[in-house]
Design a protein around this motif. Structure first.
Motif, short mmCIF file in Angstrom:
data_model
loop_
_atom_site.label_atom_id
_atom_site.label_comp_id
_atom_site.label_asym_id
_atom_site.label_seq_id
_atom_site.Cartn_x
_atom_site.Cartn_y
_atom_site.Cartn_z
N VAL A 288 -77.40 56.85 72.50
CA VAL A 288 -77.87 56.53 71.15
C VAL A 288 -78.57 55.18 71.19
CG1 VAL A 288 -77.16 55.96 68.80
CG2 VAL A 288 -76.05 57.84 70.00
N SER A 289 -79.79 55.12 70.70
CA SER A 289 -80.55 53.88 70.68
C SER A 289 -80.42 53.19 69.33
CB SER A 289 -82.03 54.16 70.96
OG SER A 289 -82.60 54.87 69.88
N ALA A 290 -80.89 51.95 69.27
CA ALA A 290 -80.90 51.22 67.99
C ALA A 290 -81.79 51.95 66.98
CB ALA A 290 -81.40 49.79 68.21
N ASP A 291 -82.89 52.53 67.45
CA ASP A 291 -83.78 53.27 66.56
C ASP A 291 -83.07 54.49 65.97
OD1 ASP A 291 -86.72 53.84 65.64
OD2 ASP A 291 -86.03 55.74 66.52
N ASP A 292 -82.27 55.18 66.78
CA ASP A 292 -81.49 56.32 66.28
C ASP A 292 -80.56 55.87 65.15
OD1 ASP A 292 -82.57 58.23 68.03
OD2 ASP A 292 -81.13 57.72 69.60
N LEU A 293 -79.90 54.74 65.36
CA LEU A 293 -78.98 54.22 64.34
C LEU A 293 -79.73 53.90 63.05
CD1 LEU A 293 -76.77 51.82 66.50
CD2 LEU A 293 -76.07 54.00 65.51
N LEU A 294 -80.87 53.24 63.17
CA LEU A 294 -81.64 52.86 61.98
C LEU A 294 -82.09 54.09 61.20
CD1 LEU A 294 -83.78 49.93 63.44
CD2 LEU A 294 -81.88 49.76 61.83
N ARG A 295 -82.51 55.14 61.91
CA ARG A 295 -82.94 56.37 61.23
C ARG A 295 -81.76 57.02 60.50
NH1 ARG A 295 -88.08 57.89 62.72
NH2 ARG A 295 -88.90 56.77 64.53
N ALA A 296 -80.61 57.05 61.15
CA ALA A 296 -79.43 57.64 60.52
C ALA A 296 -78.99 56.82 59.30
CB ALA A 296 -78.29 57.73 61.54
N ILE A 297 -79.08 55.48 59.41
CA ILE A 297 -78.69 54.61 58.30
C ILE A 297 -79.62 54.80 57.11
CG2 ILE A 297 -78.53 52.19 57.56
CD1 ILE A 297 -77.64 51.60 60.50
N ARG A 298 -80.91 54.97 57.39
CA ARG A 298 -81.87 55.20 56.29
C ARG A 298 -81.54 56.49 55.55
NH1 ARG A 298 -85.74 53.37 60.36
NH2 ARG A 298 -86.25 51.19 59.95
N LYS A 299 -81.08 57.50 56.29
CA LYS A 299 -80.69 58.75 55.64
C LYS A 299 -79.43 58.54 54.79
CE LYS A 299 -84.02 61.13 57.21
NZ LYS A 299 -85.09 61.58 56.28
N LEU A 300 -78.51 57.72 55.28
CA LEU A 300 -77.30 57.41 54.50
C LEU A 300 -77.67 56.62 53.25
CD1 LEU A 300 -74.85 56.34 57.37
CD2 LEU A 300 -74.78 58.46 56.05
N LYS A 301 -78.66 55.74 53.38
CA LYS A 301 -79.08 54.91 52.25
C LYS A 301 -79.62 55.77 51.12
CE LYS A 301 -82.03 50.92 51.22
NZ LYS A 301 -83.03 49.96 51.78
N VAL A 302 -80.34 56.83 51.47
CA VAL A 302 -80.90 57.74 50.46
C VAL A 302 -79.79 58.38 49.63
CG1 VAL A 302 -82.19 59.89 50.15
CG2 VAL A 302 -83.01 58.19 51.77
N LEU A 303 -78.63 58.57 50.24
CA LEU A 303 -77.51 59.20 49.54
C LEU A 303 -76.84 58.26 48.55
CD1 LEU A 303 -75.84 61.03 52.57
CD2 LEU A 303 -77.39 62.00 50.86
N GLY A 304 -77.29 56.99 48.53
CA GLY A 304 -76.69 56.03 47.62
C GLY A 304 -75.29 55.64 48.01
N SER A 305 -75.03 55.61 49.32
CA SER A 305 -73.68 55.36 49.82
C SER A 305 -73.39 53.89 50.06
CB SER A 305 -73.47 56.14 51.13
OG SER A 305 -74.49 55.83 52.06
N GLY A 306 -74.29 53.00 49.64
CA GLY A 306 -74.07 51.57 49.82
C GLY A 306 -74.61 51.04 51.13
N PHE A 307 -75.15 51.91 51.98
CA PHE A 307 -75.67 51.45 53.26
C PHE A 307 -77.06 50.83 53.10
CE2 PHE A 307 -72.24 53.84 54.98
CZ PHE A 307 -72.02 53.32 56.25
N GLY A 308 -77.30 49.79 53.89
CA GLY A 308 -78.59 49.13 53.86
C GLY A 308 -78.81 48.35 55.14
N ILE A 309 -80.04 47.92 55.36
CA ILE A 309 -80.42 47.18 56.56
C ILE A 309 -80.95 45.82 56.12
CG2 ILE A 309 -81.96 47.15 58.56
CD1 ILE A 309 -82.04 50.28 58.25
N ILE A 310 -80.40 44.75 56.71
CA ILE A 310 -80.78 43.39 56.33
C ILE A 310 -81.26 42.63 57.57
CG2 ILE A 310 -80.04 41.25 55.21
CD1 ILE A 310 -77.69 42.82 54.03
N PRO A 311 -82.57 42.41 57.71
CA PRO A 311 -83.06 41.58 58.83
C PRO A 311 -82.69 40.12 58.58
CG PRO A 311 -84.81 42.97 57.89
CD PRO A 311 -83.67 42.97 56.92
N VAL A 312 -82.05 39.50 59.56
CA VAL A 312 -81.64 38.10 59.44
C VAL A 312 -82.11 37.37 60.70
CG1 VAL A 312 -79.70 36.51 59.24
CG2 VAL A 312 -79.62 38.70 58.06
#
Length: 249
Positions: A139-163
């Motif tokens: 599993v790559s970082a890109d795979d994780l980001l794609r899966a997280i974006r799908k979770l975000k669409v569900l309104g599950s509280g998931f998000g990505i924060i560049p710091v």
């Protein structure tokens, strides 16, 4: 001497000419659209043939999977948009990202008591890989980001924060403003921040800094070290390097 007005015949001819140009332009636009649609359909057909031929590599290799995703995006195809149809049946990509999404949720829930719902993408990847076992698909970082974006669409509280140079994954529905993001970025290198550091670095009023830190404390995303020398330190466990090496559930 008065100028003669433009005759009705000239006006009619002008309108007729404009109408012909407009009609011709419409025909050309329709022809171009039809050609583009035909080309896109050809690309999709070739892409499906490519996917069928290389499905094992797409499933097994994160790098190959990323290149394939870029190819799909170039012609407006989203293999993750539906759990049914060609892409799911041939590649199983829908199942792959669904399972990955479940694993991401499990890791975030297990560590939430420790990090308050913020975790670095690097730490998340390490924990997910650990849970999948050594014989599972990589599993790559890109795979994780794609899966997280799908979770975000569900309104599950998931998000990505560049710091800064770090990517944080948020797994709780807390509202984080730009002020919070800037403070997280300030704490990135040391893992903690103080009111005076925020005030001096960002030129903020003390009250503004305290409001941001109090919110992070309330959400469990920060820990307070009131015994620190000089002044209290607000630690961000998601950025605290010593925590990254710990195992935790």
């Amino acid at each position: 001497m008065h100028r003669r007005g433009v005759g009705a015949g000239a006006i009619a001819r002008k309108k007729l000419t404009e109408a012909k140009y407009k009609e011709r332009g419409t025909v050309l636009a329709e022809d171009q659209l039809a050609q583009m649609s035909k080309q896109l359909e050809t690309f999709r057909t070739h892409l499906q043939a490519f996917a069928s031929k290389h499905k094992q590599e797409i499933r097994r290799s994160p790098e190959f999977r990323l290149q394939f995703q870029h190819m799909c995006a170039a012609i407006g195809v989203d293999p993750l948009a539906s759990g049914k149809g060609f892409w799911a049946e041939v590649l199983g990509v829908g199942d792959f990202y669904y399972e990955l999404g479940v694993q991401i949720i499990e890791v975030c829930l297990a560590l939430r008591h420790r990090n308050g719902g913020l975790i670095t993408l690097e730490e998340l990847q390490a924990q997910v890989l650990k849970g999948r076992g050594k014989f599972a698909q990589d599993v790559s970082a890109d795979d994780l980001l794609r899966a997280i974006r799908k979770l975000k669409v569900l309104g599950s509280g998931f998000g990505i924060i560049p710091v800064g140079g770090t990517v944080l994954v948020q797994s709780v529905p807390a509202e984080l403003s730009m002020d919070h993001t800037v403070v997280l970025q300030l704490a990135e290198k040391k893992g903690f921040v103080t009111v005076s550091e925020i005030r001096d670095s960002l030129k903020w009023e003390t009250e503004r800094a305290k409001q941001v830190l109090d919110h992070l404390l309330k959400e469990g995303m920060a820990w307070l070290d009131a015994q620190a020398p000089a002044e209290p330190q607000f630690w961000l466990p998601a950025l605290f390097s010593e925590l990254h090496g710990q195992e935790g559930t």
